[in-house]
Design a protein around this motif. Structure first.
Motif, PDB file in Angstrom:
ATOM      1  N   LEU A  56      46.157  71.852  33.537  1.00  0.00           N
ATOM      2  CA  LEU A  56      45.049  71.923  34.693  1.00  0.00           C
ATOM      3  C   LEU A  56      43.918  72.744  34.519  1.00  0.00           C
ATOM      4  O   LEU A  56      43.136  72.645  35.067  1.00  0.00           O
ATOM      5  N   GLU A  59      37.996  68.150  39.926  1.00  0.00           N
ATOM      6  CA  GLU A  59      38.877  67.443  39.085  1.00  0.00           C
ATOM      7  C   GLU A  59      40.112  67.836  39.436  1.00  0.00           C
ATOM      8  O   GLU A  59      41.332  67.090  39.592  1.00  0.00           O
ATOM      9  N   ARG A  60      40.547  69.404  39.727  1.00  0.00           N
ATOM     10  CA  ARG A  60      42.055  69.598  40.119  1.00  0.00           C
ATOM     11  C   ARG A  60      42.253  68.871  41.379  1.00  0.00           C
ATOM     12  O   ARG A  60      43.638  68.740  41.904  1.00  0.00           O
ATOM     13  N   ALA A  92      43.356  65.303  40.875  1.00  0.00           N
ATOM     14  CA  ALA A  92      44.561  65.179  40.363  1.00  0.00           C
ATOM     15  C   ALA A  92      45.594  65.428  41.426  1.00  0.00           C
ATOM     16  O   ALA A  92      46.659  64.977  41.462  1.00  0.00           O
ATOM     17  N   VAL A 148      38.756  60.281  37.713  1.00  0.00           N
ATOM     18  CA  VAL A 148      39.849  59.896  37.277  1.00  0.00           C
ATOM     19  C   VAL A 148      39.742  59.914  35.710  1.00  0.00           C
ATOM     20  O   VAL A 148      40.582  60.260  35.014  1.00  0.00           O
ATOM     21  N   ILE A 179      39.659  63.317  33.923  1.00  0.00           N
ATOM     22  CA  ILE A 179      41.029  63.621  33.977  1.00  0.00           C
ATOM     23  C   ILE A 179      41.969  63.194  32.834  1.00  0.00           C
ATOM     24  O   ILE A 179      42.799  63.955  32.088  1.00  0.00           O
ATOM     25  N   LEU A 180      41.916  61.882  32.917  1.00  0.00           N
ATOM     26  CA  LEU A 180      42.576  61.203  31.743  1.00  0.00           C
ATOM     27  C   LEU A 180      42.424  61.729  30.490  1.00  0.00           C
ATOM     28  O   LEU A 180      43.184  62.269  29.412  1.00  0.00           O
ATOM     29  N   LEU A 239      43.352  65.783  29.971  1.00  0.00           N
ATOM     30  CA  LEU A 239      44.769  65.940  30.011  1.00  0.00           C
ATOM     31  C   LEU A 239      45.316  65.269  28.622  1.00  0.00           C
ATOM     32  O   LEU A 239      46.366  65.481  28.478  1.00  0.00           O
ATOM     33  N   ARG A 281      48.012  57.217  35.608  1.00  0.00           N
ATOM     34  CA  ARG A 281      47.779  58.188  36.864  1.00  0.00           C
ATOM     35  C   ARG A 281      49.358  58.687  36.880  1.00  0.00           C
ATOM     36  O   ARG A 281      49.390  59.820  37.465  1.00  0.00           O
ATOM     37  N   GLU A 291      51.057  59.882  34.559  1.00  0.00           N
ATOM     38  CA  GLU A 291      51.352  61.116  33.830  1.00  0.00           C
ATOM     39  C   GLU A 291      50.240  62.151  34.510  1.00  0.00           C
ATOM     40  O   GLU A 291      50.565  63.269  34.543  1.00  0.00           O
ATOM     41  N   ILE A 292      49.117  61.775  35.233  1.00  0.00           N
ATOM     42  CA  ILE A 292      48.247  62.692  35.945  1.00  0.00           C
ATOM     43  C   ILE A 292      49.140  63.445  36.766  1.00  0.00           C
ATOM     44  O   ILE A 292      48.988  64.590  37.118  1.00  0.00           O
ATOM     45  N   ALA A 333      49.912  67.306  37.300  1.00  0.00           N
ATOM     46  CA  ALA A 333      49.357  67.830  38.725  1.00  0.00           C
ATOM     47  C   ALA A 333      50.588  68.565  39.460  1.00  0.00           C
ATOM     48  O   ALA A 333      50.468  69.672  40.260  1.00  0.00           O
TER      49      ALA A 333
END
Length: 775
Positions: A711, A718-719, A722, A749, A752-753, A756, A761, A763-764, A768
């Motif tokens: 993260l 973005e956190r 997530a 989103v 973030i994908l 990371l 989603r 896996e996000i 998180a």
């Protein structure tokens, strides 16, 4: 109430974590006000919801300000002299030697279109008025949104008096908050009249309504209304018209106070000495004391205050008091005669943080200590103010400010560190070890920021004071650094003998090796290596870097000095013509300095990596690295201050990259680098990426002030996204929660994908779920 909180150094707006009720006309009118005025001030009494409304207005106005919306939370700031520096820090522009913070702010904002939110100005109204006036005159693209209990009285200001909620909205707020306490609570024919009477009694003040709603956990609505009605009759003698809104809020808080147990009241009053957030350990030390409150019971009563909505729960194990609640607690503490004792315990707690920082500086605790100092910055300021204003504590305050020198450097706030140390030097003018150490560290600040002339004066005085009081440790280190300063001055001005000064540095270093002091020997090896590299002797600098790294092998987990030494080694390798080795070493350096958040060394590492990229004709990589380096210049000061020979080299690389890419492409990639945060830039630089957006984070990467693995490469927003994904929210629901467009939520989103390195989603949510959301 209802927004997340914590240390938001980036200045970004926090996410809403409770519903926003009503205020549609206020928000719309305030939005329109920016069409007529660049300074809009939301005024009103405490508890009326000024901050909540201002943040909603700022969020809705964000698209009109392409260079961002920046939030400066001022409630914990007490010294008006620090206001420009506080805004500079929010903007990522900490103070620099030789540049006033206000000048740095104006220079940064002059060509930008941005919204500055100054929240809670009333206790700094003159300083806020001056700051707003300067920004309006000097930065034509800047607008200011302020919240205050009184106008700033600046030409061109548009004031919006925020009224309490109307009847229907007040009932809606009370019902929503009550529903969080009593599931299923709703308006019915049976309670409609009672609810109307209750919210009228509370004048529609949001804070008063929320304090009352939480009492439904203990008593039913009928008893709640009856008790509240009785309180107001006692206060006003039955004359409802005599009750001002200020009295309404005061009465609501009085009532909450009286419904607390006696130990809870004691904890509430003592917690008022905290300027910012605090954790359980801090609450234990500051609040415990006396037969009525042993340390083992503090947490129990703190939980009781959280349940009553007196104390707000933050991220992780942090807590805070709202300003109005803090002010009330401070009044109670003063009335009981306990202020000095509580503030003494508060100072002792943060003084202990300073002691641990100094004693465990070169250890595996280093990263955690830096994070703790960042989290405690508001309370460190409060502790220093108390010490400098309390006879007999001045030297202790100076010692605390000096012990935190690595923190001031790492966060790019060396001028603030100098401010607090100088304040201590004035408060404690006698020759002492504390004074010698303070002069020594501020001399280092001047040297690191490229002002060797100022460093010479401070280090000379430090040596003299240390010799007079018999502090040989400080005298020896300051004398060695004084020799390095004289070397740089001699080389740059042609006065003095560089060889003689270098010999003095070397003698000090050899002596520390001989007496078996690896920590100070490593420090001097690193500093002499920097001087040798600056003077064009990279071969000797490399030998000294390797010697420093050998000394540091004694300190498992140490990051700060290792990263700085690897940075000097990487630059020395470049100067020695070993470009590939230089790039590899600089990436290793970034791994260490990023964990500390050391912006000064990170910038020079990225500069060296831009040279290597240009040498390999990786023009896009070179361009965004150059953009980040330039944007970080105003945040860190003159990184080339210790390496003046590199200025020409760096300028030549920039010209070469611009010619290779062409004006348009260079501007695009250079601009992308300018917009990167330190973590984003470091992650892409370490990954040897040509384009920063293509970098997935390394799994298990630690870093900074903590957080889940992976993260750390996400922005704060973005956190937040997530964390909401982890809760199962759709993109549309995320957009509504964060007050952003659906398209923006989709883009977050997708980013973030990519960052990371995951494909779903689910896996996000998995990543998180490993740490705090940051919301």
């Amino acid at each position: 109430m209802g927004f997340g909180f914590g240390q938001r150094r980036s200045g970004r707006l926090p996410a809403e974590i409770t519903s926003f009720v009503g205020r549609g006309e206020d928000v719309a009118a305030l939005g329109r006000a920016f069409g007529q005025s660049r300074l809009v001030t939301v005024v009103g009494p405490g508890g009326v919801g000024k901050t909540r409304v201002a943040l909603r207005v700022a969020a809705e106005a964000a698209e009109r300000f392409p260079d961002g919306v920046w939030l400066a939370e001022l409630s914990a700031l007490r010294d008006p002299e620090l206001l420009p520096g506080t805004l500079a820090t929010v903007l990522g522009l900490p103070e620099q030697t030789g540049v006033q913070p206000l000048d740095a702010v104006v220079d940064f904002l002059q060509q930008r279109r941005a919204l500055i939110v100054l929240d809670t100005c009333e206790h700094l109204v003159d300083a806020c008025a001056m700051l707003a006036d300067v920004l309006l005159r000097e930065a034509p693209g800047i607008s200011v949104l302020a919240t205050s209990r009184q106008p700033l009285d600046v030409p061109g200001e548009s004031c919006w008096p925020l009224q309490p909620l109307g009847g229907a909205e007040a009932v809606e707020l009370f019902v929503q908050r009550a529903g969080a306490v009593v599931p299923g609570f709703a308006v019915s024919e049976g309670n409609r009249e009672l609810l109307g009477s209750l919210v009228r009694r509370l004048d529609g003040i949001p804070l008063a309504l929320e304090l009352a709603a939480v009492r439904l956990r203990a008593v039913p609505l009928e008893q709640l209304a009856a008790r509240l009605d009785a309180r107001f009759r006692v206060l006003t003698g039955g004359r409802r018209t005599a009750l001002t809104r200020h009295q309404t809020l005061r009465t609501a808080i009085d009532w909450s106070y009286e419904l607390c147990t006696e130990p809870e009241r004691v904890v509430w009053a003592r917690l008022s000495v905290f300027a910012g957030t605090f954790d359980l350990a801090a609450a234990d030390q500051v609040c415990a004391g006396g037969d009525a409150l042993p340390a083992c019971e503090v947490i129990e009563h703190l939980i009781g205050l959280v349940d009553k909505s007196v104390v707000q729960r933050g991220t992780g194990d942090t807590y805070r008091l709202l300003d109005t609640i803090r002010e009330y607690g401070a009044e109670r503490l003063a009335a009981e005669g306990g202020t000095d004792e509580a503030r003494q315990r508060h100072f002792t707690y943060y003084g202990e943080l300073g002691r641990r920082f100094e004693e465990r500086f070169l250890s595996a605790e280093q990263v955690a200590l830096h994070a703790a100092a960042r989290d405690a910055e508001h309370d460190v300021r409060a502790a220093l103010e108390y010490a400098y204003g309390t006879p007999g504590l001045e030297r202790d305050g100076l010692l605390l400010a000096t012990r935190l020198w690595p923190h001031w450097r790492a966060v790019g706030a060396m001028s603030e560190g100098e401010y607090w140390i100088d304040k201590g030097l004035r408060a404690a003018p006698d020759d002492t070890s504390e004074r010698a150490a303070g002069l020594h560290r501020t001399g280092e600040f001047c040297l690191w920021l490229g002002d060797p002339g100022a460093a010479l004066g401070r280090l000379t005085e430090a040596v003299g004071v240390a010799r007079r009081v018999g502090d040989e440790d400080v005298a020896e280190m300051a004398e060695a650094e004084l020799a390095g300063t004289r070397t740089i001055l001699a080389a740059s001005t042609g006065s003095g003998d560089p060889a003689e000064a270098l010999a003095a540095m070397e003698r000090a270093r050899v002596r520390l090796v001989e007496i078996g002091d690896p920590a100070r020997a490593a420090l001097l090896c690193h500093e002499e290596a920097a001087v040798r590299a600056a003077l064009g002797d990279p071969a000797y600098a490399l030998e000294l870097c390797d010697e420093a790294l050998a000394h540091l092998a004694h300190f498992e987990g140490e990051r700060y000095l290792r990263g700085a030494t690897l940075m000097v080694k990487g630059v020395s390798l470049w100067l020695a013509g070993r470009g590939k080795e230089s790039a590899q070493t600089l990436r290793q350096a970034l791994d260490s300095v990023a964990r500390i958040g050391e912006a000064l060394a990170a910038r020079l590492c990225c500069a060296g990596l831009s040279w290597a990229a240009a040498q390999e004709e990786r023009w896009i990589r070179a361009a965004w690295l150059l953009g980040y380096v330039e944007a970080a210049r105003s945040r860190t000061g003159d990184t080339f201050g210790m390496f003046p020979t590199l200025r020409g080299l760096h300028a030549g690389v920039r010209e070469q990259v611009a010619d290779a890419l062409g004006e348009q492409a260079f501007a695009r990639w250079y601009g992308e680098g300018e917009r990167l945060s330190m973590r984003e830039a470091v992650a892409a630089a370490q990954a040897d990426a040509d384009r920063p957006s293509a970098v997935p984070p390394p799994r298990g990467a630690g870093g900074g002030a903590g957080g889940a693995a992976g993260l750390d490469v996400l922005t704060r927003r973005e956190r937040e996204v997530a964390a909401l994904v982890a809760q199962g929210l759709s993109n549309r629901e995320i957009a509504e929660r964060l007050v952003i467009s659906k398209r923006t939520a989709d883009a977050h989103v997708e980013h973030i994908l990519a960052k990371l390195g995951v494909s779903s989603r689910t896996e996000i949510a998995s990543v998180a779920g490993q740490g705090p959301s940051g919301a």
